[in-house]
Scaffold this active site. Structure first.
Site, PDB file in Angstrom:
ATOM      1  N   LYS A   1      41.607 -63.042  41.652  1.00 43.08           N
ATOM      2  CA  LYS A   1      40.874 -63.212  42.908  1.00 43.08           C
ATOM      3  C   LYS A   1      41.809 -63.838  43.941  1.00 43.08           C
ATOM      4  CE  LYS A   1      36.195 -63.313  41.167  1.00 43.08           C
ATOM      5  NZ  LYS A   1      36.588 -62.558  39.971  1.00 43.08           N
TER       6      LYS A   1
ATOM      7  N   ARG B   1      26.627 -63.290  36.133  1.00 44.33           N
ATOM      8  CA  ARG B   1      26.156 -62.410  35.030  1.00 44.33           C
ATOM      9  C   ARG B   1      24.678 -62.663  34.754  1.00 44.33           C
ATOM     10  NH1 ARG B   1      30.693 -61.411  36.358  1.00 44.33           N
ATOM     11  NH2 ARG B   1      29.413 -60.131  37.694  1.00 44.33           N
TER      12      ARG B   1
ATOM     13  N   THR C   1      30.827 -49.930  35.688  1.00 47.88           N
ATOM     14  CA  THR C   1      29.363 -50.050  35.639  1.00 47.88           C
ATOM     15  C   THR C   1      28.887 -49.967  34.193  1.00 47.88           C
ATOM     16  OG1 THR C   1      27.264 -49.174  36.467  1.00 47.88           O
ATOM     17  CG2 THR C   1      28.944 -47.540  35.945  1.00 47.88           C
ATOM     18  N   HIS C   2      27.705 -50.578  33.944  1.00 52.37           N
ATOM     19  CA  HIS C   2      27.058 -50.419  32.633  1.00 52.37           C
ATOM     20  C   HIS C   2      25.829 -49.540  32.778  1.00 52.37           C
ATOM     21  CE1 HIS C   2      28.748 -54.458  33.268  1.00 52.37           C
ATOM     22  NE2 HIS C   2      29.346 -54.228  32.123  1.00 52.37           N
TER      23      HIS C   2
ATOM     24  N   GLY D   1      28.719 -54.514  43.119  1.00 55.13           N
ATOM     25  CA  GLY D   1      28.830 -55.713  43.969  1.00 55.13           C
ATOM     26  C   GLY D   1      27.966 -56.829  43.417  1.00 55.13           C
ATOM     27  N   ALA D   2      28.538 -58.049  43.336  1.00 52.07           N
ATOM     28  CA  ALA D   2      27.885 -59.132  42.596  1.00 52.07           C
ATOM     29  C   ALA D   2      27.523 -60.349  43.438  1.00 52.07           C
ATOM     30  CB  ALA D   2      28.793 -59.565  41.446  1.00 52.07           C
TER      31      ALA D   2
ATOM     32  N   ARG E   1      38.889 -49.845  41.845  1.00 53.73           N
ATOM     33  CA  ARG E   1      37.805 -50.020  40.869  1.00 53.73           C
ATOM     34  C   ARG E   1      36.527 -50.021  41.707  1.00 53.73           C
ATOM     35  NH1 ARG E   1      37.646 -55.719  38.928  1.00 53.73           N
ATOM     36  NH2 ARG E   1      39.142 -55.110  37.328  1.00 53.73           N
TER      37      ARG E   1
ATOM     38  N   ASP F   1      40.421 -58.354  42.589  1.00 55.76           N
ATOM     39  CA  ASP F   1      38.952 -58.311  42.605  1.00 55.76           C
ATOM     40  C   ASP F   1      38.451 -58.435  44.039  1.00 55.76           C
ATOM     41  OD1 ASP F   1      38.845 -58.210  39.848  1.00 55.76           O
ATOM     42  OD2 ASP F   1      38.226 -60.292  39.573  1.00 55.76           O
ATOM     43  N   MET F   2      37.224 -57.989  44.268  1.00 63.41           N
ATOM     44  CA  MET F   2      36.637 -58.160  45.601  1.00 63.41           C
ATOM     45  C   MET F   2      35.582 -59.267  45.525  1.00 63.41           C
ATOM     46  SD  MET F   2      36.910 -57.270  48.699  1.00 63.41           S
ATOM     47  CE  MET F   2      37.664 -55.664  48.921  1.00 63.41           C
TER      48      MET F   2
ATOM     49  N   GLN G   1      33.021 -52.269  46.620  1.00 66.08           N
ATOM     50  CA  GLN G   1      31.638 -52.554  46.185  1.00 66.08           C
ATOM     51  C   GLN G   1      30.647 -51.576  46.846  1.00 66.08           C
ATOM     52  OE1 GLN G   1      32.305 -56.260  48.023  1.00 66.08           O
ATOM     53  NE2 GLN G   1      32.208 -57.479  46.149  1.00 66.08           N
TER      54      GLN G   1
HETATM   55  P1  FDA Z   1      23.148 -52.673  37.062  1.00 70.74           P
HETATM   56  O1  FDA Z   1      23.185 -54.087  37.523  1.00 70.74           O
HETATM   57  O2  FDA Z   1      22.232 -51.732  37.735  1.00 70.74           O
HETATM   58  O3  FDA Z   1      22.909 -52.664  35.532  1.00 70.74           O
HETATM   59  C1  FDA Z   1      22.776 -51.477  34.781  1.00 70.74           C
HETATM   60  C2  FDA Z   1      22.502 -51.861  33.339  1.00 70.74           C
HETATM   61  O4  FDA Z   1      23.650 -52.488  32.787  1.00 70.74           O
HETATM   62  C3  FDA Z   1      21.392 -52.894  33.140  1.00 70.74           C
HETATM   63  O5  FDA Z   1      20.137 -52.287  33.066  1.00 70.74           O
HETATM   64  C4  FDA Z   1      21.798 -53.555  31.851  1.00 70.74           C
HETATM   65  O6  FDA Z   1      21.461 -52.736  30.745  1.00 70.74           O
HETATM   66  C5  FDA Z   1      23.294 -53.559  31.940  1.00 70.74           C
HETATM   67  N1  FDA Z   1      23.784 -54.812  32.566  1.00 70.74           N
HETATM   68  C6  FDA Z   1      24.269 -54.987  33.820  1.00 70.74           C
HETATM   69  N2  FDA Z   1      24.637 -56.263  34.029  1.00 70.74           N
HETATM   70  C7  FDA Z   1      24.376 -56.918  32.895  1.00 70.74           C
HETATM   71  C8  FDA Z   1      24.532 -58.268  32.479  1.00 70.74           C
HETATM   72  N3  FDA Z   1      25.046 -59.195  33.267  1.00 70.74           N
HETATM   73  N4  FDA Z   1      24.143 -58.593  31.219  1.00 70.74           N
HETATM   74  C9  FDA Z   1      23.643 -57.666  30.383  1.00 70.74           C
HETATM   75  N5  FDA Z   1      23.456 -56.376  30.719  1.00 70.74           N
HETATM   76  C10 FDA Z   1      23.825 -55.988  31.945  1.00 70.74           C
HETATM   77  N6  FDA Z   1      31.652 -57.319  41.305  1.00 70.74           N
HETATM   78  C11 FDA Z   1      32.231 -57.712  42.464  1.00 70.74           C
HETATM   79  O7  FDA Z   1      31.522 -58.010  43.436  1.00 70.74           O
HETATM   80  N7  FDA Z   1      33.592 -57.790  42.573  1.00 70.74           N
HETATM   81  C12 FDA Z   1      34.415 -57.423  41.547  1.00 70.74           C
HETATM   82  O8  FDA Z   1      35.625 -57.481  41.688  1.00 70.74           O
HETATM   83  C13 FDA Z   1      33.820 -56.984  40.332  1.00 70.74           C
HETATM   84  N8  FDA Z   1      34.561 -56.607  39.259  1.00 70.74           N
HETATM   85  C14 FDA Z   1      33.955 -56.015  38.167  1.00 70.74           C
HETATM   86  C15 FDA Z   1      34.740 -55.495  37.140  1.00 70.74           C
HETATM   87  C16 FDA Z   1      34.130 -54.808  36.108  1.00 70.74           C
HETATM   88  C17 FDA Z   1      34.975 -54.199  35.039  1.00 70.74           C
HETATM   89  C18 FDA Z   1      32.713 -54.677  36.076  1.00 70.74           C
HETATM   90  C19 FDA Z   1      32.041 -53.906  34.982  1.00 70.74           C
HETATM   91  C20 FDA Z   1      31.954 -55.243  37.060  1.00 70.74           C
HETATM   92  C21 FDA Z   1      32.555 -55.925  38.101  1.00 70.74           C
HETATM   93  N9  FDA Z   1      31.785 -56.517  39.095  1.00 70.74           N
HETATM   94  C22 FDA Z   1      32.419 -56.951  40.242  1.00 70.74           C
HETATM   95  C23 FDA Z   1      30.328 -56.737  38.891  1.00 70.74           C
HETATM   96  C24 FDA Z   1      29.504 -55.605  39.460  1.00 70.74           C
HETATM   97  O9  FDA Z   1      29.545 -55.643  40.860  1.00 70.74           O
HETATM   98  C25 FDA Z   1      28.032 -55.698  39.008  1.00 70.74           C
HETATM   99  O10 FDA Z   1      27.489 -56.900  39.447  1.00 70.74           O
HETATM  100  C26 FDA Z   1      27.831 -55.598  37.501  1.00 70.74           C
HETATM  101  O11 FDA Z   1      28.710 -54.672  36.933  1.00 70.74           O
HETATM  102  C27 FDA Z   1      26.407 -55.124  37.173  1.00 70.74           C
HETATM  103  O12 FDA Z   1      26.172 -53.884  37.732  1.00 70.74           O
HETATM  104  P2  FDA Z   1      26.040 -52.506  36.918  1.00 70.74           P
HETATM  105  O13 FDA Z   1      26.928 -51.520  37.604  1.00 70.74           O
HETATM  106  O14 FDA Z   1      26.361 -52.699  35.508  1.00 70.74           O
HETATM  107  O15 FDA Z   1      24.588 -52.000  37.189  1.00 70.74           O
END
Ligand code: FDA
Length: 307
Positions: free
Chosen positions: A98, A290, A227-228, A189-190, A185, A132-133, A164
């Site tokens: 970061k 998370r 993404t998951h 977005g978190a 990547r 990272d963003m 993001q």
């Molecule tokens: P979504 O939140 O819609 O979740 C889809 C499904 O995934 C859920 O229904 C659940 O099954 C599973 N899931 C998701 N999050 C979970 C959790 N915490 N615990 C358990 N299960 C979960 N963000 C950012 O702002 N800057 C960044 O640099 C990064 N870098 C980054 C790297 C990598 C490798 C990943 C995978 C993610 C990031 N993120 C990030 C975080 C990202 O923005 C996001 O918040 C999370 O990946 C959750 O989003 P999903 O795409 O998984 O979808």
């Protein structure tokens, strides 16, 4: 944004809770759900286990918003050690960092000089630095800095960025970054963002994610789809097949501790997968983001506390 998510994102910024949590042995144990441990040795053990499953890693030494140049330089030093270990132990890994951890808030080009040295180190050992963003107040500065870092011919392809899908501006940023050949990547977005800046509805974020992901994997540059989300992953697999895109020309990325079953299934199907493995004692803000993503994670926390 849901009420639940906004509560946890607000708590993620609490300095008092953070000071308490990061020194509490119980909280540290609970953090292991998403964090590989506190030391470089801890994370290397996890990298080796993950590599044995055919899964690549990106290592992250947790930390953000440092207050002094010395702290930023210490963080940079740790990243050099990580790159040394990657080369020495021939790990299938790269690093994510970061810019606020490298001193971006301190100005004076501190972060840029630290990350430039890391990118040179990564280039010399055929590894890669992912920036990272963070929150949207940093977006433009992060893009500008990564563009400058990526410009010297010897560093092209050794440094990349995160975009993001929840930000309204991201489609334009993606076009701009693609024109320079910068590896991205894509994540949803978190952080906690106002509606003027980010799509408030999950459906809009998901739609934008898929649109941008298609743009990335047809660009001819190697990108990561982080993404998951099973529905999005299924759609991208179908799209790649229909467009005859080589499954080795991009990778899916997920977080340590989340959907290990899906990670392994994708590898068995012939896709590339990379897991983001964080370690370190400053785990609190990462851990809280998370929890914010999924109500079930807060239940997990409550269960452990009561036990
Ligand atoms: P979504 O939140 O819609 O979740 C889809 C499904 O995934 C859920 O229904 C659940 O099954 C599973 N899931 C998701 N999050 C979970 C959790 N915490 N615990 C358990 N299960 C979960 N963000 C950012 O702002 N800057 C960044 O640099 C990064 N870098 C980054 C790297 C990598 C490798 C990943 C995978 C993610 C990031 N993120 C990030 C975080 C990202 O923005 C996001 O918040 C999370 O990946 C959750 O989003 P999903 O795409 O998984 O979808």
């Amino acid at each position: 944004m849901s009420y639940f998510r906004s509560i946890f994102l607000t708590l993620s910024e609490s300095k008092r809770l953070r000071a308490f949590a990061e020194t509490s042995p119980l909280a540290r144990r609970i953090s292991r759900r998403f964090v590989a441990g506190t030391t470089l040795a801890d994370v290397i053990t996890v990298v080796k286990e993950t590599n044995r499953l055919g899964i690549s890693v990106t290592m992250d030494a947790l930390g953000e918003n440092v207050n002094t140049e010395d702290e930023a330089r210490q963080a940079g030093k740790l990243y050099h050690e990580m790159l040394e270990k990657i080369a020495l132990l021939k790990l299938d890994a790269n690093v994510s960092l970061k810019l606020t951890q490298m001193g971006m808030d301190l100005g004076n080009g501190i972060a840029e000089s630290i990350v430039a040295e890391l990118a040179q180190h990564a280039a010399a050992c055929q590894s890669f630095v992912r920036v990272d963003m963070e929150g949207s107040i940093y977006t433009q500065e992060t893009i500008d800095m990564v563009e400058r870092l990526h410009a010297p011919p010897e560093l092209r392809g050794s440094v990349g960025i995160v975009v993001q899908a929840y930000l309204r501006r991201t489609e334009q940023d993606v076009d701009h970054l693609l024109a320079q050949g910068i590896r991205m990547r894509l994540c949803k977005g978190a952080y906690s963002e106002p509606e003027t800046v980010a799509f408030p509805l999950k459906a809009d974020v998901d739609r934008n994610y898929v649109k941008l992901a298609k743009k990335l994997i047809t660009s001819g540059i190697f990108h990561g789809l982080a993404t998951h989300d099973e529905a999005i992953i299924a759609e991208m697999k179908q799209f790649a097949k229909a467009e005859r895109i080589d499954p080795q020309s991009f990778e899916f990325q997920m977080l340590y501790g989340i959907r290990g079953d899906l990670q392994e299934a994708l590898v068995k199907e012939g896709y590339r997968v990379r897991v983001y493995v964080p370690f370190g004692s400053e785990w609190y803000p990462y851990f809280m983001r998370r929890l914010a993503e999924r109500p079930a994670n807060a239940l997990f926390l409550a269960k452990h506390m009561f036990r």
